[in-house]
Design an enzyme around this catalytic site. Structure first.
Site, PDB file in Angstrom:
ATOM      1  N   ASP B  12      -0.641   2.007  -0.670  1.00 31.29           N
ATOM      2  CA  ASP B  12      -2.082   2.125  -0.876  1.00 31.29           C
ATOM      3  C   ASP B  12      -2.691   2.768   0.369  1.00 31.29           C
ATOM      4  O   ASP B  12      -2.349   2.401   1.482  1.00 31.29           O
ATOM      5  CB  ASP B  12      -2.631   0.703  -1.092  1.00 31.29           C
ATOM      6  CG  ASP B  12      -4.131   0.646  -1.028  1.00 31.29           C
ATOM      7  OD1 ASP B  12      -4.750   0.611  -2.093  1.00 31.29           O
ATOM      8  OD2 ASP B  12      -4.695   0.648   0.093  1.00 31.29           O
ATOM      9  N   ASP B 108      -5.227   6.913  -4.895  1.00 27.18           N
ATOM     10  CA  ASP B 108      -4.793   6.423  -3.582  1.00 27.18           C
ATOM     11  C   ASP B 108      -3.723   5.336  -3.646  1.00 27.18           C
ATOM     12  O   ASP B 108      -3.481   4.661  -2.669  1.00 27.18           O
ATOM     13  CB  ASP B 108      -5.998   5.943  -2.776  1.00 27.18           C
ATOM     14  CG  ASP B 108      -6.725   4.813  -3.466  1.00 27.18           C
ATOM     15  OD1 ASP B 108      -6.389   4.517  -4.615  1.00 27.18           O
ATOM     16  OD2 ASP B 108      -7.632   4.231  -2.854  1.00 27.18           O
ATOM     17  N   GLU B 109      -3.106   5.170  -4.798  1.00 23.37           N
ATOM     18  CA  GLU B 109      -2.041   4.168  -4.891  1.00 23.37           C
ATOM     19  C   GLU B 109      -0.857   4.762  -5.634  1.00 23.37           C
ATOM     20  O   GLU B 109      -1.040   5.470  -6.622  1.00 23.37           O
ATOM     21  CB  GLU B 109      -2.509   2.963  -5.719  1.00 23.37           C
ATOM     22  CG  GLU B 109      -3.490   2.062  -5.040  1.00 23.37           C
ATOM     23  CD  GLU B 109      -4.077   1.079  -6.041  1.00 23.37           C
ATOM     24  OE1 GLU B 109      -3.848  -0.111  -5.880  1.00 23.37           O
ATOM     25  OE2 GLU B 109      -4.741   1.519  -7.001  1.00 23.37           O
TER      26      GLU B 109
END
Lengths: 111, 414
Positions: B12, B108-109
């Site tokens: 993350d 974003d992960e």
């Protein structure tokens, strides 16, 4: 059972993906499949020329594998003419004809 | 044969958008920075705040002026969505240098399955995560956190509830540690539990994640069906879903939705938006060579406290990707279901997709080919001269959104 509880369902039903991001991911994955052109050994070239010759003189049907960055393609038919100046040859089949560049060949086999 | 336990990692990025902006302009390194949408429109909210800004109490999702009251010296940056996508895919490529199994979960992960490549890089998963973290930092300037576990749920819980909170940002959560680290936490902290679910669970006497894990499954299934089972599985850390590469390939639905810049209460204004969105959806379907036989329309009312609106769909006799046809259905669904209250959000989507190269010619409707030709010509012009080179006249009215949308990704500027 519901799709949510199977396979990757729990994640696929919950993720947030921008369509543009998804497209980018698929594009990236395509890059992994990109191939470089193999170098063809002299013996293989000899075989290729032999088969082209055979097809041209005896009307034998051949199958030509053509290099592509992501995928090889195949052309089947009979060689009807060879242009040494332009370094290409013409393969004719029932559905028409195609000029094949010598630079693009991966292999030529008699069917 | 006993199956080898997997090692799955969720990576993350810390305040992703803000970190990208900070990496781009080094002089902002020690200043509070927020990324916010256009304040003159509804998108004028905080999309991301850097850790320094967060220390002033700024939260993601709040309105810009509120954030500026808490932190007047914050640097405000407009979002650059295309850049974030590029950086995100760069990070994916970094992770792919450690394992080929990488699945993006959001911008974003990403999940990575390290089971079979770990021995090449490190003796244990934490070491390997540190290497990945370091490489991401070196190449992009972004601080990544990693939760590791033996399945995706555990890695997600570990990342959200432990790795993000500790120094170093990497943690391996063993399944037997679940009761120590996770079960004591309040239910709201768990992935998948929102404020509404929290209220319902409180009424059942379920306060902590442990309470939820120990609730009989049958009770939850009876109350919420599949979703009940999902939260129960999450609480117990049960998950056998694989980290897959093909998850994004198959498209089930092509849809677009947008939050309007102001509340629309006139039916004809909403019609204009429906047409703009239908145009976009159909163009994307045509680009990809799909047509769909289910059209669905979603409308949310202006008042978020009392939720109004609907989501309805209609099955068509023949699949289509013709703008006018989809629009006609969307319009019909809208008029059948709209309660006349102001509208905040509109969405149209096309699903039950199939290949558009083959279709049945209708005996009764001979205008279809004409409509297809109109779409084709518009597509060609847009391909050559840009998305706003040709528009329907309605898009140019004050209600139209086509011009604005063409400049945006996910509702924010490219």
């Amino acid at each position: 059972m519901s799709k949510k509880l199977q396979g990757n369902g729990i994640w696929e039903s919950s993720r947030m993906m921008l369509p543009q991001h998804r497209e980018r991911i698929i594009e990236n994955q395509k890059l992994h499949k990109k191939k470089t052109k193999p170098i063809i050994h002299e013996d293989e070239w000899e075989l290729i020329f032999q088969n082209i010759n055979l097809s041209l003189s005896e009307h034998e049907s051949i199958s030509v594998i053509i290099f592509g960055e992501y995928e090889y393609s195949e052309v089947n038919g009979v060689v009807t003419s060879v242009s040494q100046i332009q370094r290409k040859f013409k393969v004719e089949s029932d559905c028409g004809f195609e000029w094949v560049d010598f630079n693009e060949i991966i292999s030529v086999k008699v069917q | 044969m006993l199956k080898k336990p997997r090692t799955v990692m969720l990576i993350d990025m810390q305040s992703f958008y803000a970190s990208v902006e900070k990496a781009k302009v080094p002089k902002y390194k020690n200043e509070p920075l927020v990324v916010a949408g256009d304040p003159s429109r509804r998108s004028g909210i905080i999309l991301a705040a850097c850790p320094i800004a967060k220390s002033f109490g700024v939260e993601t999702g709040e309105v810009l002026w509120q954030a500026l009251q808490k932190c007047p010296e914050a640097v405000v940056v407009q979002p650059h969505m295309q850049e974030y996508i590029e950086v995100s895919s760069h990070i994916t490529q970094i992770v792919e240098s450690f394992t080929d199994l990488v699945e993006c979960y959001s911008i974003d992960e990403m999940f990575a399955d390290l089971t079979n490549s770990m021995h090449l890089f490190a003796d244990n998963a934490v070491d390997m995560a540190k290497q990945i973290q370091q490489k991401i930092y070196n190449e992009t300037g972004i601080y990544a956190r990693a939760g590791i576990g033996e399945n995706k749920i555990l890695s997600k819980l570990c990342c959200d509830m432990i790795a993000k909170k500790i120094d170093g940002g990497v943690y391996y959560l063993r399944k037997d540690e679940l009761s120590n680290f996770i079960w004591k936490q309040p239910i709201r902290k768990m992935w998948g539990i929102g404020s509404r679910m929290e209220k319902h669970l409180y009424k059942m006497g379920i306060i902590t994640i442990g309470d939820l894990a120990n609730t009989p499954l049958s009770k939850l299934r009876k109350k919420w069906g599949v979703n009940g089972e999902v939260i129960w599985r999450v609480a117990n850390g049960l998950d056998d879903s694989p980290v897959t590469l093909t998850t994004h390939n198959q498209q089930r639905e092509i849809g677009n939705g947008m939050t309007l810049p102001r509340d629309y209460s006139e039916a004809r204004d909403i019609e204009v938006v429906l047409l703009d969105i239908s145009t976009e959806v159909c163009r994307r379907a045509r680009q990809k060579g799909y047509h769909g036989s289910v059209v669905s329309v979603g409308i949310s009312g202006a008042d978020f406290d009392i939720r109004t609106g609907f989501h309805r769909q209609m099955k068509l006799p023949d699949p289509t990707n013709i703008t006018q046809e989809v629009f006609a259905i969307a319009k019909r669904l809208f008029y059948q279901n709209w309660n006349g209250l102001p509208v905040r959000r509109v969405g149209v989507s096309l699903s039950d997709l199939s290949d558009s190269n083959t279709y049945q010619i209708s005996i009764f409707e001979n205008s279809k080919e004409h409509l297809r030709a109109v779409d084709r010509v518009m597509d060609e012009i847009k391909d050559r001269f840009g998305e706003i080179s040709i528009l329907r006249a309605s898009s140019l009215t004050s209600a139209g959104q086509a011009m604005d949308r063409a400049a945006k990704i996910g509702g924010h500027y490219r």
